[in-house]
Design an enzyme around this catalytic site. Structure first.
Site, PDB file in Angstrom:
ATOM      1  N   MET A 167      -0.780  -1.250   7.289  1.00 30.74           N
ATOM      2  CA  MET A 167       0.378  -1.123   8.184  1.00 30.74           C
ATOM      3  C   MET A 167       0.101  -0.034   9.222  1.00 30.74           C
ATOM      4  SD  MET A 167       3.706  -2.179   6.060  1.00 30.74           S
ATOM      5  CE  MET A 167       4.147  -0.582   5.392  1.00 30.74           C
TER       6      MET A 167
ATOM      7  N   SER B  31       0.314   7.210   4.197  1.00 32.42           N
ATOM      8  CA  SER B  31       0.818   7.398   5.564  1.00 32.42           C
ATOM      9  C   SER B  31       2.113   8.191   5.557  1.00 32.42           C
ATOM     10  CB  SER B  31       1.056   6.039   6.227  1.00 32.42           C
ATOM     11  OG  SER B  31      -0.142   5.305   6.277  1.00 32.42           O
TER      12      SER B  31
ATOM     13  N   GLN C 188       0.976  -3.416  -6.588  1.00 33.43           N
ATOM     14  CA  GLN C 188       0.678  -4.331  -5.473  1.00 33.43           C
ATOM     15  C   GLN C 188      -0.678  -5.003  -5.675  1.00 33.43           C
ATOM     16  OE1 GLN C 188       1.355  -3.300  -1.153  1.00 33.43           O
ATOM     17  NE2 GLN C 188      -0.847  -2.939  -1.230  1.00 33.43           N
TER      18      GLN C 188
ATOM     19  N   GLY D 244      -6.013  -1.006  -2.045  1.00 30.95           N
ATOM     20  CA  GLY D 244      -6.145   0.290  -2.703  1.00 30.95           C
ATOM     21  C   GLY D 244      -5.434   0.298  -4.043  1.00 30.95           C
TER      22      GLY D 244
ATOM     23  N   HIS E 259      -7.466   4.488   3.931  1.00 30.54           N
ATOM     24  CA  HIS E 259      -7.785   3.213   4.591  1.00 30.54           C
ATOM     25  C   HIS E 259      -9.271   3.133   4.944  1.00 30.54           C
ATOM     26  CE1 HIS E 259      -3.422   3.843   5.700  1.00 30.54           C
ATOM     27  NE2 HIS E 259      -3.365   2.603   5.258  1.00 30.54           N
TER      28      HIS E 259
END
Lengths: 323, 323
Positions: free
Chosen positions: B36, B229, B196, B190, B43
């Protein structure tokens, strides 16, 4: 006499995908015709439609336990694989592949070929252990078994979704699986299953599948009955009663075309005709062709959808009314 | 000095798919790294992992409204597209494509570029009209708008699924869409977002995607805080408090390795440490690594997952305990 084309019969999903990738790398296009077997002229018309669009045709034959609830007719769903192959061979240009997997919900890699499909019968009691928050199919839903379902949340409600709560979840999911295994360019669905066709169209749009969905017109026997694998279970008397569906739908369409736009009146016409014939209405709804939302008056193009029981057989039919 | 590689920036999904099909037809493999944006070293580590598996790397940068509920932080989610590109260019071998679509839920073909995404803010009131049977996201859910959602029905429950009811439905759906647009051979996720990662693995298995999912280890700043983030929103004091997550998880892991197998005791240790630091626990659960079912005693490999609020920032972390 022309030699009939023998389809390649593939049962393994990796082999199916390899075949597709191989022919697509040669620039060929593929159309998929998903079926549950026990093929009739309705299916044959889907294959003929498919030939108009693609170079190569894959017909899948798989009775999908994920779209049956334990109280439905999975165990008695008719099958005749050998007869199906002969019918497909009788089509001009035939089909290239018949994809006939054993169990698309068995993810074990131990090759023991066990069976994750619960033996669903007409008794709900046999599948009590499967109940998960009110939604239950004939696929085992616990532990590390299958648990991913594709839901087309608005279109799956209403019409057949009311009486068959796991049906469209199961259809959207198996079609997603077949799309990912076969990787076709086109897929052909019959408009007899109108809600299913619209759900698959919407799913393809919403999930960005690069597959064009073709809707193929309803095929009927000479007496007007929409072709269905389930028709084989009708007695001659039940079949005669079932003709009331198509006849009353055509009468309603005719009334609408002559100016009758009141949906209550039109629905009453169909409900009364089917009741009088001895059928038991599941639903009779006039809905928007795209959103499937109920219409009160016919002011845009709609579809009149009906489901009814004749004896132990549940049949569906529909007519589009385009204005 | 080596010239840095400029990624191709693609915003159109058809162009993205054409690129993928073109390079794959030349025998190249593609790894997708879905993000995102507002990229950090976590990342970057995913991209480096991706380079181990595939010839070509696609990084998607798209803040997905489908995984935010109206009360969550969609409107304040940080972004820095220019900075992201510079960071990706700094990676050895860089990346080949940055896929940066405007709106993956706008299906209109009139090219008017309207916006179907509801302007979600911190106020629930603004999105009241979107409520559909208790499940609501920042995508407009009515009429002919998006309505297809992929549900991984057991794994999406529990842990983050309790406090974020639309989150995993949104994640599974956007990842399905990205898979269908990018058509990669590999995708890297990740393990910081442990649930997830497991959900995507299960979804890929259950829907027969021909994509290998790579799990990449949690990246941490030198003080031990898992990279996110959202860390940018932490004040220095909140950041200090947030260190209690990783520290107490490591302590619990150490206790478990020394023979403490009682999960209540181990959970209390972490809950107490985070509370004492001034954090507000969302959950602290020891679960099976595959089914994510809660464990009472550690008798097989588990993962200890924690979510907690520090000020207005909700952070997650986890450690695997392999025995």
């Amino acid at each position: 006499m022309e030699a009939k084309k023998q389809p390649l019969i593939i049962t393994d999903k990796d082999r199916m995908r390899s075949w597709s990738r191989s022919v697509r790398s040669q620039g060929k296009t593929i159309a998929l015709v998903p079926t549950m077997g026990y093929l009739h002229q309705g299916h044959i018309s889907l294959v003929k439609e498919a030939h108009k669009h693609a170079n190569l045709i894959v017909v899948s034959i798989y009775v999908n336990p994920g779209q049956f609830s334990p109280s439905e007719d999975l165990s008695t769903y008719p099958s005749d694989f050998h007869g199906d192959i002969l019918k497909l061979m009788s089509i001009p240009d035939g089909v290239d592949v018949v994809f006939h997997p054993h169990n698309l919900y068995d993810y074990r890699t131990d090759n023991k070929n066990k069976n994750d499909i619960v033996n669903c019968t007409d008794s709900r009691d046999d599948c009590k252990n499967l109940k998960v928050e009110g939604v239950v199919s004939c696929v085992e839903e616990k532990g590390t078994g299958h648990e991913t379902w594709v839901r087309v949340e608005r279109l799956e409600k209403g019409l057949c979704g009311n009486s068959r709560p796991v049906f469209f979840r199961g259809v959207a999911t198996i079609v997603t699986k077949l799309f990912n295994i076969v990787e076709p360019d086109f897929a052909v669905f019959g408009k007899k299953d109108y809600q299913q066709w619209r759900i698959i169209q919407r799913m393809v749009r919403d999930l960005d599948f690069s597959i064009r969905i073709i809707g193929s017109e309803v095929m009927r026997d000479s007496d007007g009955l929409a072709m269905s694998s389930r028709n084989v279970h009708l007695s001659p008397e039940e079949r005669e009663k079932a003709l009331s569906m198509n006849r009353s739908l055509l009468k309603a369409k005719s009334c609408a075309e002559k100016g009758q736009i009141n949906c209550i009146e039109l629905r009453d016409l169909v409900i009364q005709a089917i009741n009088e014939a001895g059928g038991k209405i599941d639903y009779a709804e006039i809905v928007d062709q795209e959103t499937l939302e109920a219409a009160e008056e016919i002011r845009s193009s709609v579809v009149f959808c009906v489901a009814a029981w004749f004896g132990k057989v549940r049949l569906i039919d529909n007519v589009e009314i385009n204005i």
